[in-house]
Design a protein around this motif. Structure first.
Motif, PDB file in Angstrom:
ATOM      1  N   PHE A  54     -34.713 -22.790   7.248  1.00  0.00           N
ATOM      2  CA  PHE A  54     -34.509 -23.559   8.481  1.00  0.00           C
ATOM      3  C   PHE A  54     -33.030 -23.724   8.824  1.00  0.00           C
ATOM      4  N   GLU A  55     -32.249 -24.199   7.875  1.00  0.00           N
ATOM      5  CA  GLU A  55     -30.853 -24.524   8.163  1.00  0.00           C
ATOM      6  C   GLU A  55     -30.071 -23.296   8.587  1.00  0.00           C
ATOM      7  N   SER A  56     -30.338 -22.165   7.948  1.00  0.00           N
ATOM      8  CA  SER A  56     -29.654 -20.920   8.322  1.00  0.00           C
ATOM      9  C   SER A  56     -29.993 -20.518   9.754  1.00  0.00           C
ATOM     10  N   ALA A  57     -31.278 -20.649  10.127  1.00  0.00           N
ATOM     11  CA  ALA A  57     -31.684 -20.306  11.491  1.00  0.00           C
ATOM     12  C   ALA A  57     -31.029 -21.229  12.509  1.00  0.00           C
ATOM     13  N   ILE A  58     -30.911 -22.509  12.175  1.00  0.00           N
ATOM     14  CA  ILE A  58     -30.269 -23.476  13.076  1.00  0.00           C
ATOM     15  C   ILE A  58     -28.802 -23.133  13.283  1.00  0.00           C
ATOM     16  N   ILE A  59     -28.123 -22.824  12.196  1.00  0.00           N
ATOM     17  CA  ILE A  59     -26.698 -22.499  12.265  1.00  0.00           C
ATOM     18  C   ILE A  59     -26.461 -21.259  13.127  1.00  0.00           C
ATOM     19  N   GLN A  60     -27.325 -20.266  12.981  1.00  0.00           N
ATOM     20  CA  GLN A  60     -27.145 -18.997  13.698  1.00  0.00           C
ATOM     21  C   GLN A  60     -27.440 -19.092  15.190  1.00  0.00           C
ATOM     22  N   SER A  61     -28.284 -20.047  15.573  1.00  0.00           N
ATOM     23  CA  SER A  61     -28.876 -20.018  16.912  1.00  0.00           C
ATOM     24  C   SER A  61     -28.212 -20.957  17.907  1.00  0.00           C
ATOM     25  N   GLU A  62     -28.182 -20.486  19.138  1.00  0.00           N
ATOM     26  CA  GLU A  62     -27.707 -21.309  20.255  1.00  0.00           C
ATOM     27  C   GLU A  62     -28.857 -22.129  20.837  1.00  0.00           C
ATOM     28  N   ILE A  63     -30.048 -21.530  20.808  1.00  0.00           N
ATOM     29  CA  ILE A  63     -31.254 -22.174  21.313  1.00  0.00           C
ATOM     30  C   ILE A  63     -32.275 -22.225  20.184  1.00  0.00           C
ATOM     31  N   ILE A  64     -32.890 -23.391  19.975  1.00  0.00           N
ATOM     32  CA  ILE A  64     -33.826 -23.576  18.861  1.00  0.00           C
ATOM     33  C   ILE A  64     -35.166 -24.048  19.401  1.00  0.00           C
ATOM     34  N   LEU A  65     -36.229 -23.326  19.055  1.00  0.00           N
ATOM     35  CA  LEU A  65     -37.582 -23.738  19.404  1.00  0.00           C
ATOM     36  C   LEU A  65     -38.266 -24.203  18.130  1.00  0.00           C
ATOM     37  N   ILE A  66     -38.723 -25.447  18.121  1.00  0.00           N
ATOM     38  CA  ILE A  66     -39.416 -25.986  16.947  1.00  0.00           C
ATOM     39  C   ILE A  66     -40.916 -25.806  17.161  1.00  0.00           C
ATOM     40  N   CYS A  67     -41.479 -24.872  16.408  1.00  0.00           N
ATOM     41  CA  CYS A  67     -42.890 -24.487  16.567  1.00  0.00           C
ATOM     42  C   CYS A  67     -43.662 -24.744  15.283  1.00  0.00           C
ATOM     43  N   ALA A  68     -43.272 -25.746  14.546  1.00  0.00           N
ATOM     44  CA  ALA A  68     -43.811 -25.992  13.212  1.00  0.00           C
ATOM     45  C   ALA A  68     -44.982 -26.960  13.220  1.00  0.00           C
ATOM     46  N   ASP A  69     -45.753 -26.901  12.148  1.00  0.00           N
ATOM     47  CA  ASP A  69     -46.751 -27.925  11.878  1.00  0.00           C
ATOM     48  C   ASP A  69     -46.025 -29.234  11.584  1.00  0.00           C
ATOM     49  N   THR A  70     -46.650 -30.355  11.917  1.00  0.00           N
ATOM     50  CA  THR A  70     -46.020 -31.663  11.726  1.00  0.00           C
ATOM     51  C   THR A  70     -45.609 -31.896  10.269  1.00  0.00           C
ATOM     52  N   SER A  71     -46.337 -31.324   9.325  1.00  0.00           N
ATOM     53  CA  SER A  71     -46.006 -31.516   7.913  1.00  0.00           C
ATOM     54  C   SER A  71     -44.649 -30.919   7.546  1.00  0.00           C
ATOM     55  N   ALA A  72     -44.183 -29.967   8.334  1.00  0.00           N
ATOM     56  CA  ALA A  72     -42.891 -29.336   8.064  1.00  0.00           C
ATOM     57  C   ALA A  72     -41.735 -30.053   8.750  1.00  0.00           C
ATOM     58  N   LEU A  73     -42.051 -31.034   9.596  1.00  0.00           N
ATOM     59  CA  LEU A  73     -41.014 -31.676  10.402  1.00  0.00           C
ATOM     60  C   LEU A  73     -39.960 -32.415   9.580  1.00  0.00           C
ATOM     61  N   PRO A  74     -40.324 -33.131   8.498  1.00  0.00           N
ATOM     62  CA  PRO A  74     -39.275 -33.784   7.705  1.00  0.00           C
ATOM     63  C   PRO A  74     -38.238 -32.797   7.172  1.00  0.00           C
ATOM     64  N   GLU A  75     -38.691 -31.639   6.714  1.00  0.00           N
ATOM     65  CA  GLU A  75     -37.758 -30.629   6.199  1.00  0.00           C
ATOM     66  C   GLU A  75     -36.888 -30.074   7.327  1.00  0.00           C
ATOM     67  N   ILE A  76     -37.479 -29.894   8.500  1.00  0.00           N
ATOM     68  CA  ILE A  76     -36.714 -29.400   9.657  1.00  0.00           C
ATOM     69  C   ILE A  76     -35.686 -30.440  10.093  1.00  0.00           C
ATOM     70  N   CYS A  77     -36.088 -31.702  10.130  1.00  0.00           N
ATOM     71  CA  CYS A  77     -35.163 -32.767  10.543  1.00  0.00           C
ATOM     72  C   CYS A  77     -33.994 -32.893   9.573  1.00  0.00           C
ATOM     73  N   LEU A  78     -34.257 -32.712   8.297  1.00  0.00           N
ATOM     74  CA  LEU A  78     -33.172 -32.735   7.310  1.00  0.00           C
ATOM     75  C   LEU A  78     -32.210 -31.588   7.568  1.00  0.00           C
ATOM     76  N   ALA A  79     -32.755 -30.416   7.893  1.00  0.00           N
ATOM     77  CA  ALA A  79     -31.907 -29.262   8.197  1.00  0.00           C
ATOM     78  C   ALA A  79     -31.097 -29.504   9.473  1.00  0.00           C
ATOM     79  N   LEU A  80     -31.717 -30.130  10.476  1.00  0.00           N
ATOM     80  CA  LEU A  80     -30.999 -30.459  11.713  1.00  0.00           C
ATOM     81  C   LEU A  80     -29.862 -31.437  11.436  1.00  0.00           C
TER      82      LEU A  80
END
Length: 205
Positions: A54-80
């Motif tokens: 997640f974190e690598s994709a965020i760093i690389q990208s100008e535009i981010i689409l969050i298409c994850a299951d809700t269970s993955a959201l805490p990990e995504i938010c930490l990466a954000l």
């Protein structure tokens, strides 16, 4: 321009392929325990070398689409939270667990962890299992909402670029209303108990 799609879901894979076909540079961010050996994901990774944490994709990208299951959201938010998101454009394509008061929203959690990003909501009406939930290809539109800033025009164009009609649903505070439409369609499908999927279509007069 590079788009990062976060979540190893059918929705992420489908939207990612559409953007790749449109000539956009795409990267997929997945959980640390995601199985990249699944056939279609393995092919995507082999042909395009686009799957990363997640974190690598965020760093690389100008535009981010969050298409994850809700269970993955805490990990995504930490990466954000750990990545620099100021000025990035984030589109929340998720649906929180159903809440009758519409008070709990994934969008609020994302905003809290990426406060300086430009946050929008779109594509959530498709659901993370899209296109399996739309086997006849009848969904031709998506509702989107976000603050009235120049980036909102970019979101509209991003939606239209891959063949969907973009329906403006107002400010980001309307995100729970977009989720309510999704949950209502699921409730109708569940109560029918006939394996059918139901979707809403906007009719203007």
């Amino acid at each position: 321009m590079k788009i990062g799609l976060l979540g190893g879901t059918s929705l992420a894979k489908t939207l990612g392929k559409k953007y790749i076909d449109a000539g956009i540079d795409v990267v997929f961010g997945v959980r640390h325990d995601f199985d990249t050996e699944q056939t279609e994901w393995k092919m995507l990774n082999r042909l395009h070398h686009r799957i990363c944490p997640f974190e690598s994709a965020i760093i690389q990208s100008e535009i981010i689409l969050i298409c994850a299951d809700t269970s993955a959201l805490p990990e995504i938010c930490l990466a954000l939270k750990n990545a620099e998101t100021e000025g990035k454009l984030i589109i929340d394509c998720t649906n929180a667990q159903y809440d009758k008061k519409l008070a709990i929203s994934n969008t609020k959690l994302i905003k809290k962890n990426a406060p300086k990003a430009h946050l929008f909501k779109a594509f959530n009406n498709l659901g993370i299992d899209y296109p399996h939930s739309d086997s006849f290809g009848i969904i031709k539109e998506t509702y989107y909402c976000g603050d009235n800033i120049p980036e909102k025009i970019r979101v509209k164009r991003l939606i239209e670029l891959i063949g969907f009609k973009a329906v403006d649903a107002g400010l980001i505070e309307n995100a729970p209303l977009l989720e309510a439409f999704y949950h209502l369609s699921k409730e109708i499908s569940w109560n029918r108990k006939d394996q059918s999927n139901f979707h809403f279509k906007l009719v203007a007069s």
